[in-house]
Write an enzyme that holds these catalytic residues in place. Structure first.
Site, PDB file in Angstrom:
ATOM      1  CG  ASP A 204       2.585  -8.917   7.555  1.00  0.00           C
ATOM      2  OD1 ASP A 204       2.017  -9.177   6.486  1.00  0.00           O
ATOM      3  OD2 ASP A 204       2.886  -7.759   7.915  1.00  0.00           O
ATOM      4  CD  GLU A 248       4.421 -10.539   2.926  1.00  0.00           C
ATOM      5  OE1 GLU A 248       3.941  -9.898   1.985  1.00  0.00           O
ATOM      6  OE2 GLU A 248       4.460 -10.080   4.089  1.00  0.00           O
ATOM      7  CG  ASP A 316      -0.508  -7.946  -0.043  1.00  0.00           C
ATOM      8  OD1 ASP A 316      -1.376  -7.249   0.522  1.00  0.00           O
ATOM      9  OD2 ASP A 316       0.375  -8.566   0.574  1.00  0.00           O
TER      10      ASP A 316
END
Ligand code: NOJ
Length: 555
Positions: A204, A248, A316
């Site tokens: 993340d 990410e 998201d």
């Protein structure tokens, strides 16, 4: 057999499927999806052709950020099940030929994490330096990630009598990665889950975690963040040789290159290609393949072991932050003109099928495009059946609605009362009565069957995961013709982003070759001068294998 056994690099040709256990399948009837429910659906996922599951955070959480705010990095959220249930999922997935990776969320903890509780209680706490503190917030501040919810990345904590850093919600204090004790904890967390059978992590918010962007001039920043990322990758490799870090990193391609470790490829194994994703939407909005083609051509050359992860939609907001303001407005106008379809001024809260008004040919064209692009495709649960969103759910939650298994109550996700569900079910034209797995399983013309075909063909064409990408010259702006070449194989894909039928001239082929359709019946002979004409309907697409006499590949 080749000297290098390519199957070691399973991620180069994987099909990754992202799901949140909470919204996938509720087996105990309490309204919340659970690991047992997921275990019951592993055969479905294997049948779809998925080779790697990405589990969104399943750790204990107060749910301020849908599980991305964690109170115990070693725990399993009791609503979802136990460690035993998770091990069953991992073992059964493995038995069905699927690996499992999970979110590693170590940029921050929840403010309810025992480390933060202790840290805020006293300056002498051993955990105080696990977080990033200031007596005064810096004059020049980084912008918050959720601008509609937070007005600063620094919040004052009364008990601590200092300000702490949080890149995301204020309930997610950032960990201080410059503290060696924090780095040790992170390695231990990784080692723990690898030991339980995970094949790696989706990491993340990597640039924030590494503080490569600098924290308002703070002295906590690591001297060499990439050295730390290399150390994490080699730790991972020592524990499980073929485990991956899928990062990410929503930055420009040239910046992403550093996170791969450049041509050494010794940092992140894979990264999402946010740039290609955003340019694909611009291309769809304009019906002009140019923006997508140039994004793919501009990808920096890396190590052959590194890989781009391609996607149409993630969990998201569909971020458009790397487009110019006017480009973003074009995409908003085409696919999400209403304010409730937009979030943070930069993204959309919709899924693809409603954005394309449910037009089946166009939806299929986009997924055909996804699977034909160089890289490893990542699906978000429900994409395989064409799920829509529920705009009544707040912000990003609009696309995190329960999986639609049947036309029955709660879309077959749960037998609980609708008021107890982990999220609201989609309503309207994309509601379970219209879009569900059970119906599509029985319909050979369904999107689900089409996705299975795409996945099978993708897996049969290693050129797509491994190959050299080229854009083929042809006259139509709305058409993307590209090839992926690897070893002695070549795959040509032609996609029409516009509604007008096109006959696309291509050239440069070996006159003795045939172009054999892989998604439908048919083949096209190459003319003596090496040219072919490929007929496409509006929003049409074709995958063509360049075949020679005596070709032993599956055609
Ligand atoms: C990125 C995740 O994808 C997102 O869902 C989350 O809110 C933030 N990181 C914070 O963890």
């Amino acid at each position: 057999m080749r000297v290098t056994d390519t199957s070691d690099l399973w991620w180069k040709t994987a099909v990754i499927y992202c799901l949140d256990v909470e919204t996938f399948m509720d087996w105990n009837g309490d309204g919340c999806g659970d690991l047992e429910g997921l275990a019951q659906r592993l055969d479905y996922l294997a049948g779809l052709g998925v080779t790697c599951l990405w589990l969104m955070p399943f750790y204990p959480t107060p749910e301020r950020d849908d599980g991305y705010d964690i109170t115990d990095f070693y725990g399993v959220d009791p609503r979802l099940g136990t460690h035993g249930d998770l091990v069953e999922v991992i073992r059964t997935a493995k038995d069905r030929g699927m690996r499992v990776i999970a979110d590693l969320v170590v940029n921050h903890t929840s403010d309810k994490h025992p480390w933060f509780r202790s840290a805020r209680a006293s300056r002498n706490s051993p955990y105080r330096d696990y977080y990033v503190w200031r007596d005064e917030p810096p004059a020049e501040q980084t912008a918050p990630t959720f601008p509609d919810q937070e007005d600063s990345v620094w919040s004052y904590d009364e008990r601590a009598d200092q300000y702490y850093l949080h890149r995301f919600y204020k309930q997610q204090p950032d960990l201080n990665v410059a503290n060696p004790a924090v780095r040790d904890e992170i390695a231990k967390v990784m080692g723990f889950w690898l030991e339980l059978g995970l094949s790696g992590f989706r990491v993340d918010a990597v640039p924030f975690f590494l503080e490569t962007l600098g924290v308002d001039g703070g002295e906590e920043a690591l001297a060499d963040p990439h050295q730390y990322l290399r150390a994490l990758r080699s730790f991972l490799g020592r524990r499980v040789g073929d485990a991956v870090l899928l990062g990410e990193v929503n930055l420009a391609h040239e910046d992403q290159q550093k996170f791969f470790g450049g041509s050494d490829g010794d940092e992140l194994t894979m990264q999402f290609d946010f740039i290609a994703m955003q340019r694909m939407y611009l291309s769809l909005a304009r019906q002009d393949a140019g923006p997508l083609a140039s994004a793919l051509l501009e990808r920096p050359e890396g190590s052959p072991d590194s890989q781009w992860a391609t996607f149409v939609r993630n969990h998201d907001e569909l971020t458009l932050d790397k487009l110019s303001d006017s480009e973003r407005q074009e995409v908003f106008a085409a696919f999400g003109p209403e304010p409730e379809m937009q979030v943070y001024g930069r993204g959309l809260t919709r899924r693809l099928p409603p954005m394309l008004d449910g037009e089946p040919r166009r939806i299929r064209m986009v997924y055909s495009l996804l699977f034909s692009l160089p890289g490893t495709p990542v699906l978000f649960y429900g994409e395989e059946i064409g799920m829509g969103e529920n705009l009544a759910a707040e912000g990003r939650l609009a696309v995190r609605t329960p999986m639609q298994w049947s036309a029955g109550k709660n879309g077959g996700f749960s037998v609980a009362a609708p008021s107890r569900l982990a999220g609201p079910v989609v309503e309207g034209g994309f509601a379970p009565v219209h879009v569900n797995v059970n119906a599509q399983r029985r319909d050979p013309d369904s999107l689900l069957h089409f996705m299975m075909l795409l996945i099978q063909r993708y897996r049969e064409c290693p050129e797509l995961g491994w190959g050299r990408f080229a854009v083929l010259e042809q006259p139509y702006a709305a058409v993307l013709a590209h090839s992926c070449t690897w070893d002695d194989g070549c795959l040509v894909a032609v996609h029409n982003l516009g509604p007008e039928p096109r006959t696309v001239p291509l050239s440069g082929f070996d006159a003795s070759a045939r172009l054999v359709d892989l998604l439908c019946d048919g083949s096209t002979a190459v003319a003596q001068d090496g040219s072919v004409e490929i007929v496409l309907e509006g929003y049409g697409f074709r995958w063509l294998r360049v075949a020679h006499a005596g070709d032993r590949r599956l055609l």
